[in-house]
Scaffold this motif. Structure first.
Motif, PDB file in Angstrom:
ATOM      1  N   ARG A  48     -16.016  44.259  43.238  1.00  0.00           N
ATOM      2  CA  ARG A  48     -16.222  42.830  42.994  1.00  0.00           C
ATOM      3  C   ARG A  48     -15.738  42.419  41.613  1.00  0.00           C
ATOM      4  O   ARG A  48     -15.212  41.318  41.428  1.00  0.00           O
ATOM      5  N   ASP A  49     -15.886  43.315  40.617  1.00  0.00           N
ATOM      6  CA  ASP A  49     -15.387  43.044  39.265  1.00  0.00           C
ATOM      7  C   ASP A  49     -13.872  42.825  39.273  1.00  0.00           C
ATOM      8  O   ASP A  49     -13.356  41.899  38.630  1.00  0.00           O
ATOM      9  N   VAL A  50     -13.161  43.694  39.974  1.00  0.00           N
ATOM     10  CA  VAL A  50     -11.701  43.608  40.006  1.00  0.00           C
ATOM     11  C   VAL A  50     -11.257  42.305  40.654  1.00  0.00           C
ATOM     12  O   VAL A  50     -10.372  41.602  40.143  1.00  0.00           O
ATOM     13  N   ILE A  51     -11.878  41.958  41.779  1.00  0.00           N
ATOM     14  CA  ILE A  51     -11.504  40.723  42.481  1.00  0.00           C
ATOM     15  C   ILE A  51     -11.806  39.505  41.611  1.00  0.00           C
ATOM     16  O   ILE A  51     -10.990  38.580  41.497  1.00  0.00           O
ATOM     17  N   ALA A  52     -12.984  39.496  40.970  1.00  0.00           N
ATOM     18  CA  ALA A  52     -13.368  38.363  40.125  1.00  0.00           C
ATOM     19  C   ALA A  52     -12.437  38.218  38.939  1.00  0.00           C
ATOM     20  O   ALA A  52     -12.057  37.098  38.558  1.00  0.00           O
ATOM     21  N   ARG A  53     -12.037  39.346  38.352  1.00  0.00           N
ATOM     22  CA  ARG A  53     -11.128  39.302  37.209  1.00  0.00           C
ATOM     23  C   ARG A  53      -9.774  38.711  37.618  1.00  0.00           C
ATOM     24  O   ARG A  53      -9.216  37.867  36.917  1.00  0.00           O
ATOM     25  N   LEU A  54      -9.258  39.148  38.745  1.00  0.00           N
ATOM     26  CA  LEU A  54      -7.985  38.614  39.213  1.00  0.00           C
ATOM     27  C   LEU A  54      -8.099  37.125  39.544  1.00  0.00           C
ATOM     28  O   LEU A  54      -7.214  36.336  39.217  1.00  0.00           O
ATOM     29  N   ARG A  55      -9.179  36.755  40.199  1.00  0.00           N
ATOM     30  CA  ARG A  55      -9.336  35.351  40.590  1.00  0.00           C
ATOM     31  C   ARG A  55      -9.440  34.455  39.358  1.00  0.00           C
ATOM     32  O   ARG A  55      -8.913  33.331  39.349  1.00  0.00           O
ATOM     33  N   ALA A  56     -10.069  34.949  38.298  1.00  0.00           N
ATOM     34  CA  ALA A  56     -10.264  34.134  37.093  1.00  0.00           C
ATOM     35  C   ALA A  56      -9.068  34.173  36.158  1.00  0.00           C
ATOM     36  O   ALA A  56      -8.741  33.161  35.523  1.00  0.00           O
ATOM     37  N   GLU A  57      -8.388  35.337  36.067  1.00  0.00           N
ATOM     38  CA  GLU A  57      -7.363  35.503  35.041  1.00  0.00           C
ATOM     39  C   GLU A  57      -5.988  35.889  35.574  1.00  0.00           C
ATOM     40  O   GLU A  57      -5.023  35.947  34.810  1.00  0.00           O
ATOM     41  N   ASP A  67     -11.911  49.298  33.713  1.00  0.00           N
ATOM     42  CA  ASP A  67     -12.376  50.290  34.680  1.00  0.00           C
ATOM     43  C   ASP A  67     -13.902  50.358  34.596  1.00  0.00           C
ATOM     44  O   ASP A  67     -14.457  50.929  33.659  1.00  0.00           O
ATOM     45  N   THR A  68     -14.592  49.762  35.575  1.00  0.00           N
ATOM     46  CA  THR A  68     -16.056  49.788  35.593  1.00  0.00           C
ATOM     47  C   THR A  68     -16.570  50.620  36.761  1.00  0.00           C
ATOM     48  O   THR A  68     -17.689  50.411  37.235  1.00  0.00           O
ATOM     49  N   ALA A  69     -15.762  51.572  37.216  1.00  0.00           N
ATOM     50  CA  ALA A  69     -16.137  52.386  38.373  1.00  0.00           C
ATOM     51  C   ALA A  69     -17.400  53.188  38.093  1.00  0.00           C
ATOM     52  O   ALA A  69     -17.551  53.786  37.025  1.00  0.00           O
ATOM     53  N   ALA A  70     -18.303  53.212  39.062  1.00  0.00           N
ATOM     54  CA  ALA A  70     -19.503  54.034  38.956  1.00  0.00           C
ATOM     55  C   ALA A  70     -19.220  55.464  39.380  1.00  0.00           C
ATOM     56  O   ALA A  70     -19.848  56.410  38.882  1.00  0.00           O
ATOM     57  N   VAL A  71     -18.285  55.632  40.304  1.00  0.00           N
ATOM     58  CA  VAL A  71     -17.927  56.947  40.822  1.00  0.00           C
ATOM     59  C   VAL A  71     -16.408  57.084  40.753  1.00  0.00           C
ATOM     60  O   VAL A  71     -15.678  56.248  41.284  1.00  0.00           O
ATOM     61  N   ALA A  72     -15.959  58.136  40.075  1.00  0.00           N
ATOM     62  CA  ALA A  72     -14.519  58.383  39.949  1.00  0.00           C
ATOM     63  C   ALA A  72     -14.080  59.407  40.986  1.00  0.00           C
ATOM     64  O   ALA A  72     -14.838  60.314  41.338  1.00  0.00           O
ATOM     65  N   ARG A  73     -12.868  59.229  41.474  1.00  0.00           N
ATOM     66  CA  ARG A  73     -12.280  60.213  42.391  1.00  0.00           C
ATOM     67  C   ARG A  73     -11.249  61.022  41.636  1.00  0.00           C
ATOM     68  O   ARG A  73     -10.413  60.487  40.911  1.00  0.00           O
ATOM     69  N   ASP A  74     -11.320  62.341  41.817  1.00  0.00           N
ATOM     70  CA  ASP A  74     -10.322  63.210  41.210  1.00  0.00           C
ATOM     71  C   ASP A  74      -9.018  63.102  41.991  1.00  0.00           C
ATOM     72  O   ASP A  74      -9.008  62.806  43.186  1.00  0.00           O
ATOM     73  N   SER A  75      -7.929  63.365  41.299  1.00  0.00           N
ATOM     74  CA  SER A  75      -6.631  63.362  41.962  1.00  0.00           C
ATOM     75  C   SER A  75      -6.115  64.783  42.015  1.00  0.00           C
ATOM     76  O   SER A  75      -5.568  65.310  41.051  1.00  0.00           O
TER      77      SER A  75
END
Length: 291
Positions: A48-57, A67-75
């Motif tokens: 939701r943070d990413v979508i809101a940021r794009l919609r506003a800016e 990057d406000t991810a609570a859970v990171a995925r390893d690559s």
């Protein structure tokens, strides 16, 4: 792409916008893998943070979004870095929520919310309608395809066909079948080694008698045509390989070699070299190497 909106970008590929209404029903069902679904659920606030940021800016580059991810995925394959923003943007793009609106001067993707990128008033189709129409479009693009190919999923579109010596079930586009006796114009095209036409190797071999091998991952001593050589398609025949590379630093298209499978006729040679000249002009760079 960002001017006339005739194309849109998804997963690093450009598609005609006319395909978008057919793809959106499937995009809205994404993801199919449970691990990805769990990652998105765990990062719902981040999403939701990413979508809101794009919609506003927006439009924004990935690096302009926190990057406000609570859970990171390893690559495991090293494709992604530790920043989860590019991964989230790509996930949202696959769902049709955000989209690439342009490419920066450095060829980096510029993102925005989908409603500001995709055309308004597009037709809407049910899942069944979209799947049927997608299969028809895939078959139109391929002309002839294996019925159950994972690369070109055509299912029961078109008409059944038989390829002599092949064990596969084939489908053919009726319009392509009606043109089978037409004179081929012989247009030259250089295919990207990752072009969708090349993915189904048995099809390429059985229909075009072309055994394609991507030499990118072969040791240099074992390469025949070059690190990233481009198959040359002339009309309905694969006639050779173009070993060329874009040298951005020196702003030139560097042609290392033009390999022919059979000696080119003078007219064919002229057509291929004219297409190389046109490619350099389209890229906006000079041309060095074989002329």
């Amino acid at each position: 792409m960002e001017i006339d909106r005739l194309l849109f970008e998804l997963d690093g590929r450009f598609q005609p916008v006319s395909m978008l209404p057919l793809m959106l029903p499937g995009m809205r069902r994404w993801p199919r893998h449970e691990s990805t679904r769990q990652w998105l659920e765990a990062n719902d606030a981040f999403r939701r943070d990413v979508i809101a940021r794009l919609r506003a800016e927006g439009p924004l580059l990935a690096e302009q979004i926190p990057d406000t991810a609570a859970v990171a995925r390893d690559s495991a394959d090293g494709w992604y870095g530790p920043n989860q923003v590019p991964r989230m943007l790509e996930a949202l793009a696959r769902q049709g929520v955000v989209a690439v609106t342009a490419r920066s001067a450095g060829r980096r993707r510029v993102w925005d919310v989908a409603e500001r990128v995709f055309p308004a008033g597009m037709p809407e189709y049910s899942d069944e309608e979209a799947e049927r129409m997608l299969a028809e479009r895939r078959l139109q693009a391929a002309g002839i395809a294996k019925q159950n190919s994972p690369w070109t999923c055509v299912r029961d579109a078109g008409e059944p066909a038989r390829v002599e010596g092949s064990k596969w079930k084939w489908r053919v586009d009726p319009e392509a079948l009606a043109r089978v006796d037409d004179e081929v114009d012989g247009r030259v095209a250089f295919l990207n080694p990752y072009d969708g036409m090349l993915m189904d190797r048995p099809r390429i071999s059985e229909v075009f008698e072309f055994d394609y091998v991507l030499e990118q991952f072969k040791p240099k001593s074992q390469r025949r045509y070059g690190y990233f050589a481009h198959p040359i398609l002339m009309g309905d025949r694969f006639v050779g390989m173009l070993d060329a590379e874009l040298d951005r630093k020196n702003e030139v298209l560097r042609v290392n070699a033009i390999h022919d499978f059979l000696p080119f006729e003078p007219e064919e040679d002229d057509m291929i070299r004219a297409e190389i000249d046109e490619l350099a002009r389209w890229l906006g760079v000079g041309l060095v190497g074989e002329r």
